[in-house]
Write a protein that holds these residues in place. Structure first.
Motif, PDB file in Angstrom:
ATOM      1  N   ASN A  78      27.655   9.197  98.656  1.00  0.00           N
ATOM      2  CA  ASN A  78      26.283   8.773  98.925  1.00  0.00           C
ATOM      3  C   ASN A  78      25.300   9.405  97.938  1.00  0.00           C
ATOM      4  OD1 ASN A  78      27.264   7.359 101.099  1.00  0.00           O
ATOM      5  ND2 ASN A  78      26.612   8.845 102.621  1.00  0.00           N
ATOM      6  N   VAL A  82      22.854   7.317  95.360  1.00  0.00           N
ATOM      7  CA  VAL A  82      21.398   7.446  95.358  1.00  0.00           C
ATOM      8  C   VAL A  82      20.891   8.037  94.050  1.00  0.00           C
ATOM      9  CG1 VAL A  82      19.444   8.632  96.443  1.00  0.00           C
ATOM     10  CG2 VAL A  82      21.228   7.611  97.865  1.00  0.00           C
ATOM     11  N   TYR A 144      20.739   3.255 101.270  1.00  0.00           N
ATOM     12  CA  TYR A 144      20.776   3.774  99.908  1.00  0.00           C
ATOM     13  C   TYR A 144      19.559   3.334  99.112  1.00  0.00           C
ATOM     14  CZ  TYR A 144      25.763   4.190 101.064  1.00  0.00           C
ATOM     15  OH  TYR A 144      26.964   4.476 101.662  1.00  0.00           O
ATOM     16  N   THR A 223      16.981   9.303 106.130  1.00  0.00           N
ATOM     17  CA  THR A 223      18.344   8.942 106.544  1.00  0.00           C
ATOM     18  C   THR A 223      18.669   9.653 107.852  1.00  0.00           C
ATOM     19  OG1 THR A 223      19.335  10.741 105.248  1.00  0.00           O
ATOM     20  CG2 THR A 223      19.121   8.592 104.170  1.00  0.00           C
ATOM     21  N   ALA A 228      24.624   6.855 105.168  1.00  0.00           N
ATOM     22  CA  ALA A 228      23.655   6.860 104.065  1.00  0.00           C
ATOM     23  C   ALA A 228      23.207   8.259 103.676  1.00  0.00           C
ATOM     24  CB  ALA A 228      22.430   6.020 104.432  1.00  0.00           C
TER      25      ALA A 228
END
Length: 281
Positions: A78, A82, A144, A223, A228
């Motif tokens: 993740n 990102v 994301y 989040t 995520a």
């Protein structure tokens, strides 16, 4: 007025410097050393209160347990999902805005530049509620792309300041000569300015990568689930409701610190060149 070099000071001052420097270094590294030691300490030692003594044995299996017993692999993935688009988006936008603000002279140029800079002085904590409400209304909460888009928007101001000042220091005669030859503006940007900015791009990429990878505040605000959450927010969820698994948190923290460190060492040459270019002019 610059400080005197340490070699030109009195012998007593030099001895104090030689003693104070290692002491300050150890004091600065002490928290990191403590985390590294805890990461290889067995859970039984922590349960018995053995936080600072010698461990009964080196529990290197803590690093394997982090991946076996927690979604650490998902958190790391993740973070890459990102961070990488954020670095690409922020640097690409700042290249274009920096070029426009540095090369073109138009009314409101300085005011527009100040607007980019002013965003860096806004305390990000006061943006927590409106940004969270905005992501909820747009359906981007706990996603994301929501986290990445926010980071791109928030980092573009600093990146524009960096790129604009860098382009401003380039020889303007190169651009004028290209215009005299009839070169299109986009070709001037792509074939003349962009190759000269590789050190700046490398330095800024390392900085933005480190900023976004280590971000904890927005990772927890925008989040809420392992699907995520980046690794900084995921580390806080490794503690159970009743038991604090500090050995796993410490091992995860060491793993989380590796990508920025590796990127810095891989880009060290370009990073230093980008920060020091023009320093001796």
């Amino acid at each position: 007025m610059f400080p005197r070099p340490i070699e030109q000071t009195a012998p007593a001052v030099q001895w104090m410097y030689k003693i104070a420097l290692p002491a300050a270094l150890v004091l600065w590294l002490l928290p990191l050393i403590g985390v590294a030691a805890t990461s290889v300490r067995p859970a039984s030692d922590l349960a018995q209160g053995n936080y600072f003594g010698m461990p009964s044995y080196l529990a290197f299996e803590n690093y394997a347990d982090v991946f076996r017993n927690t979604p650490m692999g998902k958190y790391i993935l993740n973070s890459f999902i990102v961070t990488i688009p954020t670095v690409i988006g922020a640097v690409a936008l700042s290249l274009m805005t920096g070029f426009a603000l540095a090369v073109y002279r138009f009314r409101g140029n300085l005011i527009l530049f100040f607007m980019f800079v002013a965003g860096n002085f806004v305390p990000f904590q006061i943006l927590m509620v409106p940004v969270r409400d905005l992501t909820l209304s747009l359906g981007m909460y706990n996603s994301y792309h929501g986290l990445a888009l926010f980071h791109i928007a928030f980092q573009t101001g600093f990146c524009t300041l960096f790129m604009r000042n860098f382009i401003k220091a380039l020889p303007y005669e190169l651009i004028e000569a290209a215009r005299v030859e009839g070169v299109a503006e986009w070709r001037i940007f792509w074939f003349i300015v962009l190759p000269l900015m590789r050190p700046a791009i490398a330095a800024l990429s390392v900085l933005v990568f480190t900023f976004i990878w280590n971000d904890f505040f927005w990772a927890t605000v925008l989040t809420s689930s392992p699907e995520a959450q980046p690794i900084t927010a995921g580390l806080s969820s490794l503690n159970g409701q009743w038991v604090a698994a500090w050995h796993l948190v410490s091992a995860g923290s060491i793993l989380a610190a590796l990508p920025p460190v590796l990127m810095f060492f891989l880009m060290q040459k370009h990073f230093i060149a980008g920060l020091t270019l023009g320093a001796v002019k």
